[in-house]
Design an enzyme around this catalytic site. Sequence first.
Site, mmCIF file in Angstrom:
data_model
loop_
_atom_site.group_PDB
_atom_site.id
_atom_site.type_symbol
_atom_site.label_atom_id
_atom_site.label_comp_id
_atom_site.label_asym_id
_atom_site.label_seq_id
_atom_site.Cartn_x
_atom_site.Cartn_y
_atom_site.Cartn_z
ATOM 1 N N CYS A 254 34.591 45.085 36.621
ATOM 2 C CA CYS A 254 35.204 44.354 37.172
ATOM 3 C C CYS A 254 36.187 43.831 37.410
ATOM 4 C CB CYS A 254 34.529 44.602 38.715
ATOM 5 S SG CYS A 254 35.134 43.568 39.809
ATOM 6 N N CYS B 7 35.958 39.983 39.723
ATOM 7 C CA CYS B 7 34.559 39.520 39.425
ATOM 8 C C CYS B 7 35.249 38.716 38.106
ATOM 9 C CB CYS B 7 33.620 40.607 38.701
ATOM 10 S SG CYS B 7 32.875 42.008 39.980
#
Lengths: 289, 103
Positions: free
Chosen positions: B31, B34
């Site tokens: 991600c 993230c």
Amino acid sequence: MKAYDVIIVGNGPAGLSAALYTSRANLKTLVIGKDDGALTKADRIENYFGMAEPVSGCELVENSKKQVKSLGAELTEDEIFQVSWNSGFTLEGRKDTYQAKAVLLATGSARKSAKIPGLSELEGRGVSYCAICDAFFYRGRKVGVLGNEDYAAHELSQLLPVVGEAVLLTDGKPLNTSVPEQVQVLEQKLASVDGTGQVEGVTFKDGGKLDLDGLFVALGSAGGAELARKIGAMTEGRNIRVDEDMATNVPGLYAAGDCTGGLLQISKAVGEGAKAAMSMIKFVRARKN
Amino acid sequence: MAVIEITEANFETEVLKSEVPVLVDFWAVWCGPCQMQGPIIDELSEEVQVVKFGKLNVDENMGLAQKFRVMSIPTLMLFKNGQAAATVVGLQSKEAVKQLLGV
């Protein structure tokens, strides 16, 4: 894969202005344009510095393209679906994949998002703007993709290997891309996205209902804010958040022009493009030495 | 304080039974956003002493992600007295996280 020092996404005044500076600084520069953008729709521009006679947006853009080409920048037409980072930037487009040390998003002002009741309320609760980020949470489940163009097809291609079933919802627009056979395409207009706490389905204007576990929004083409969000750059609403050097919070990723919000004027876009170019030159040179 | 790795095994003791509020960062390796959220949480964990900070890898702890209805990452969840007291979805600036924590 083609590799550059700097890739500029957008060929409006911010992108082309940045390309002037990066090319003159001898950085290998590519400008990727999807179309001619908002400026070419302006017939008479009377408020731009140094223009005694009104000039058309087309003329300004064409002259500027000639100018950056003569300085050595490359220009190409492609639509970028995704920007990712892994020791350098990779840009995935409809036609090709590109690599760069620094990227400028100069994609112009954001399109209006769909105003379907429930859509914004359920964001992060089943409504997603990033297939690659969130597909994982819908393993084996049924999802909808909202859109009708190549960007929607790209998002579908990210979802299909993971989800159980995917449906393309065009919300009353004609399908303007090709999708795999197993994808059902529903062209009815949407009345609402339904669910309490999380997405449970959608209701069509004709009264029909469809159960869904998630809805991925991929309307039109990926705008600057969508591309920025996918890589982890901060956005404020539909605008990309930048500092005074036009840098986003992602090292090497910059934004300029209408996609950063504020005054939607050529002069502001050109100025921001120049500033972003200076920052990118510094960034790339620091990595070359 | 260092950021604690939260797993199915220590979730109860480190989060639910914690005497101080715990901010849990639901994340994954694949991600992009993230990867930007992580360093912000690391920085805050050095600055803010009244809150415990944890990172929960959703790939390795899918059960917990499902239990707390995490459907998009990064998701930050603030636990107080064993309850999820606040949730924010999407990349958050340092100031926004501070506001969430009330510090």
